[in-house]
Design an enzyme around this catalytic site. Structure first.
Site, mmCIF file in Angstrom:
data_model
loop_
_atom_site.group_PDB
_atom_site.id
_atom_site.type_symbol
_atom_site.label_atom_id
_atom_site.label_comp_id
_atom_site.label_asym_id
_atom_site.label_seq_id
_atom_site.Cartn_x
_atom_site.Cartn_y
_atom_site.Cartn_z
ATOM 1 N N HIS A 284 0.855 -1.195 0.000
ATOM 2 C CA HIS A 284 0.000 0.000 0.000
ATOM 3 C C HIS A 284 0.884 1.235 0.000
ATOM 4 C CE1 HIS A 284 -3.183 2.815 1.168
ATOM 5 N NE2 HIS A 284 -4.011 1.891 0.784
ATOM 6 N N ASP B 98 -8.002 -5.180 -0.176
ATOM 7 C CA ASP B 98 -8.451 -6.077 -1.246
ATOM 8 C C ASP B 98 -8.086 -7.533 -1.031
ATOM 9 O OD1 ASP B 98 -7.640 -3.290 -3.184
ATOM 10 O OD2 ASP B 98 -9.662 -4.129 -3.029
HETATM 11 C C1 SDX Z 1 -6.195 0.084 -2.986
HETATM 12 O O1 SDX Z 1 -4.293 4.568 -2.019
HETATM 13 C C2 SDX Z 1 -5.273 3.982 -1.417
HETATM 14 O O2 SDX Z 1 -5.739 4.392 -0.360
HETATM 15 C C3 SDX Z 1 -5.843 2.763 -2.180
HETATM 16 C C4 SDX Z 1 -6.908 1.944 -1.437
HETATM 17 C C5 SDX Z 1 -8.187 2.752 -1.196
HETATM 18 O O3 SDX Z 1 -8.922 2.412 -0.234
HETATM 19 O O4 SDX Z 1 -8.473 3.652 -2.052
HETATM 20 O O5 SDX Z 1 -6.391 1.504 -0.183
HETATM 21 C C6 SDX Z 1 -7.338 0.722 -2.248
HETATM 22 O O6 SDX Z 1 -5.964 0.430 -4.120
HETATM 23 C C7 SDX Z 1 -5.321 -0.913 -2.262
HETATM 24 C C8 SDX Z 1 -4.136 -1.426 -3.140
HETATM 25 C C9 SDX Z 1 -4.675 -2.542 -4.072
HETATM 26 N N1 SDX Z 1 -3.580 -2.929 -5.026
HETATM 27 C C10 SDX Z 1 -2.937 -4.105 -4.910
HETATM 28 O O7 SDX Z 1 -3.122 -4.908 -3.980
HETATM 29 C C11 SDX Z 1 -1.952 -4.378 -6.039
HETATM 30 C C12 SDX Z 1 -0.642 -4.940 -5.470
HETATM 31 N N2 SDX Z 1 0.045 -3.838 -4.736
HETATM 32 C C13 SDX Z 1 1.056 -3.098 -5.417
HETATM 33 O O8 SDX Z 1 0.920 -2.988 -6.796
HETATM 34 C C14 SDX Z 1 1.507 -1.842 -4.662
HETATM 35 O O9 SDX Z 1 1.770 -2.240 -3.384
HETATM 36 C C15 SDX Z 1 0.606 -0.631 -4.644
HETATM 37 C C16 SDX Z 1 0.166 -0.219 -6.000
HETATM 38 C C17 SDX Z 1 -0.595 -0.866 -3.781
HETATM 39 C C18 SDX Z 1 1.415 0.508 -4.002
HETATM 40 O O10 SDX Z 1 2.401 0.831 -4.907
HETATM 41 P P1 SDX Z 1 3.574 1.865 -4.514
HETATM 42 O O11 SDX Z 1 3.240 2.636 -3.301
HETATM 43 O O12 SDX Z 1 3.911 2.629 -5.765
HETATM 44 O O13 SDX Z 1 4.732 0.951 -4.095
HETATM 45 P P2 SDX Z 1 5.914 0.483 -5.048
HETATM 46 O O14 SDX Z 1 5.335 -0.096 -6.300
HETATM 47 O O15 SDX Z 1 6.879 1.615 -5.174
HETATM 48 O O16 SDX Z 1 6.559 -0.710 -4.195
HETATM 49 C C19 SDX Z 1 7.644 -0.492 -3.314
HETATM 50 C C20 SDX Z 1 8.428 -1.795 -3.385
HETATM 51 C C21 SDX Z 1 8.849 -2.159 -4.805
HETATM 52 O O17 SDX Z 1 10.024 -2.971 -4.702
HETATM 53 P P3 SDX Z 1 11.495 -2.241 -4.812
HETATM 54 O O18 SDX Z 1 11.481 -1.374 -6.056
HETATM 55 O O19 SDX Z 1 11.658 -1.453 -3.532
HETATM 56 O O20 SDX Z 1 12.481 -3.397 -4.913
HETATM 57 O O21 SDX Z 1 7.599 -2.897 -2.950
HETATM 58 C C22 SDX Z 1 7.417 -3.794 -4.043
HETATM 59 C C23 SDX Z 1 7.756 -3.048 -5.305
HETATM 60 O O22 SDX Z 1 8.201 -3.940 -6.304
HETATM 61 N N3 SDX Z 1 6.003 -4.184 -4.002
HETATM 62 C C24 SDX Z 1 5.548 -5.421 -4.227
HETATM 63 C C25 SDX Z 1 4.158 -5.353 -4.041
HETATM 64 N N4 SDX Z 1 3.805 -4.098 -3.726
HETATM 65 C C26 SDX Z 1 4.959 -3.373 -3.708
HETATM 66 N N5 SDX Z 1 6.186 -6.552 -4.561
HETATM 67 C C27 SDX Z 1 5.415 -7.654 -4.711
HETATM 68 N N6 SDX Z 1 4.070 -7.678 -4.548
HETATM 69 C C28 SDX Z 1 3.409 -6.537 -4.221
HETATM 70 N N7 SDX Z 1 2.106 -6.560 -4.053
#
Ligand code: SDX
Length: 430
Positions: free
Chosen positions: A308, A365
């Site tokens: 998140h 989710d």
């Molecule tokens: C919602 O914003 C809100 O409030 C949203 C929400 C709401 O109520 O409106 O809470 C609802 O959208 C919840 C999120 C639902 N999405 C998912 O579950 C999809 C999977 N999650 C990711 O795609 C990600 O965690 C996000 C999109 C939720 C957040 O993305 P960020 O903040 O841009 O984080 P990032 O991509 O920069 O990740 C930081 C690191 C990265 O690795 P490094 O570059 O540091 O090596 O964490 C890793 C990412 O690769 N990472 C994950 C991951 N989420 C982040 N690696 C594997 N699996 C994941 N799910």
């Protein structure tokens, strides 16, 4: 931090950045003089560190894993309120009195019917149309019946539009679902409350009596409350962005729905079930292989429902849903193998350094889809349910934006890395 803010040294020059004190959470620095005075812009992909507005609606404490709406903890609201009460709270700032709630409920019933001409609208879609495409299109389409209420600067029009959107969204959603089944549309009934009406329109058939299961209605009320608002997330920020051009509320909400549909946002609840089902049904896909793929930078697979932008702790909504899943399954559906897969996946991830070092926890989710499934909803309706829940949050933020004297049309800057001016070469010479 106080109003003095900070001083930025740029070469020989210094610039005072006035402070903006928060009641709770991050204080801010006003950088609005940075570009006009020094020709410099800030760069912050995804606005991860940028406040786009001041707000009094929802506070998310990402480190502590806390969520409050107008100061009330989400746990209290989920345990003690109906979804309509929380919608009223988000929109008006206070919990309704009994009389206010009765009037609010009556208004929802009065406006729940769609104009009969809308039925042709649903018929225009193919049977397999994704209900999110229908929902956002229909949200724009119903605005054509209420053009006299489009003025964002007229308070009565805003409330009229808000009530119509909230009242008609369950009807649109249920009609979209019935369209996919080939069964006849079931009209709303004024003797049913909001969530019960929606369940009736979703699952009743004209050939037999349908009785709403109170356990399912209660569970859906909680689920909608947990999705009601969440600060400046992607879809809410989109609603504000579109509304900042003085587009009407229907158009702004339709845009937010399209942002929500993305699998990184509200579309994740559908993606989680598809991921869990794949692990449960494909002997080559295990929790170990899913964890390995999620960690592999060469694989674009992500652990859906994990991570998140704000929560660097357990999402309080996921905590409530995890407890709730067992209860709902016991009372409604019995066991669901996907819950066991989800719990194994969560355990493996929370004990893996890749996830713990990045503060990746289950978000709203991760468990919501298991409960939606237990309540009888098809997977392709899950993001629609998220949208129905988030609708009061979108409307409250749009209304706050229209009333904020600081509001200007959203128009971010860029850092240009393209070609500088080149000599034009006419076609016959290329
Ligand atoms: C919602 O914003 C809100 O409030 C949203 C929400 C709401 O109520 O409106 O809470 C609802 O959208 C919840 C999120 C639902 N999405 C998912 O579950 C999809 C999977 N999650 C990711 O795609 C990600 O965690 C996000 C999109 C939720 C957040 O993305 P960020 O903040 O841009 O984080 P990032 O991509 O920069 O990740 C930081 C690191 C990265 O690795 P490094 O570059 O540091 O090596 O964490 C890793 C990412 O690769 N990472 C994950 C991951 N989420 C982040 N690696 C594997 N699996 C994941 N799910």
């Amino acid at each position: 931090m106080d109003e003095r803010g900070a001083t930025l040294q740029i070469g020989e020059n210094s610039l005072d950045l006035p402070g903006i004190k928060a009641n709770v959470g991050n204080d801010g620095l006003n950088i609005s003089k940075l570009r006009p005075n020094h020709g410099i812009v800030t760069y912050d992909p995804g606005f991860a560190n940028t406040a786009s507005t001041r707000s009094t609606i929802t506070y998310v404490d990402g480190n502590a894993g806390l969520l409050t709406h107008r100061g009330y903890p989400i746990e209290e609201l989920a345990n003690s309120c109906s979804f309509l009460e929380v919608a009223y709270l988000l929109l008006y700032g206070d919990l309704p009195t009994k009389r206010q709630l009765e009037a609010w409920q009556a208004s929802m019933q009065r406006h729940s019917l769609l104009n009969e001409e809308m039925k042709r609208f649903f018929d225009a879609f193919p049977k397999r149309a994704h209900p999110m495409a229908i929902l956002s299109s229909a949200t724009n389409a119903i605005s054509t019946f209420y053009e006299e209420y489009h003025n964002p600067n007229d308070e009565e029009s805003v409330i009229e539009s808000a009530q119509r959107l909230l009242a008609k969204m369950p009807t649109i959603a249920a009609f979209a679902y019935k369209k996919s089944t080939g069964f006849p549309y079931i009209y709303p009934r004024n003797d049913l409350r909001y969530v019960e009406n929606f369940l009736h329109m979703m699952f009743a058939l004209p050939t037999e009596e349908y009785h709403v299961d109170p356990v399912i209605a209660k569970a859906l009320n909680v689920l909608l409350i947990l999705h009601a608002d969440h600060g400046q997330n992607c879809s809410t920020a989109t609603v504000r962005f579109v509304g900042s051009s003085q587009a009407n509320l229907f158009a702004s909400v339709a845009a937010g729905m399209n942002a929500l549909w993305g699998p990184l946002h509200g579309g994740a609840n559908q993606a989680v079930i598809e991921m869990l089902s794949n692990i449960a049904n494909d002997p080559n896909a295990t929790t170990e292989s899913a964890i390995a793929r999620a960690k592999d930078k060469n694989d674009d697979f992500r652990l859906m429902g994990f991570g998140h932008r704000v929560y660097k702790n357990y999402d309080p909504r996921a905590r409530i849903l995890k407890k709730f899943a067992d209860d709902v399954l016991d009372r409604v559906k019995g066991d669901d193998p996907l819950l066991k897969v989800a719990e194994e996946l969560e355990y493996a991830a929370l004990n893996d350094e890749y996830f713990s070092s990045r503060n990746l926890y289950p978000n709203v989710d991760f468990y919501s889809g298991i409960i939606f499934r237990a309540l009888g909803f098809p997977v392709r309706m899950f993001t629609v349910l998220f949208a129905i829940g988030r609708l009061p949050g979108w409307i409250a933020n749009w209304k706050e934006m229209t009333e904020d004297p600081d509001t200007r049309i959203a128009r971010p800057r860029q850092i240009y890395l393209g070609e500088t001016t080149r000599e034009f070469i006419p076609l016959h010479k290329r």
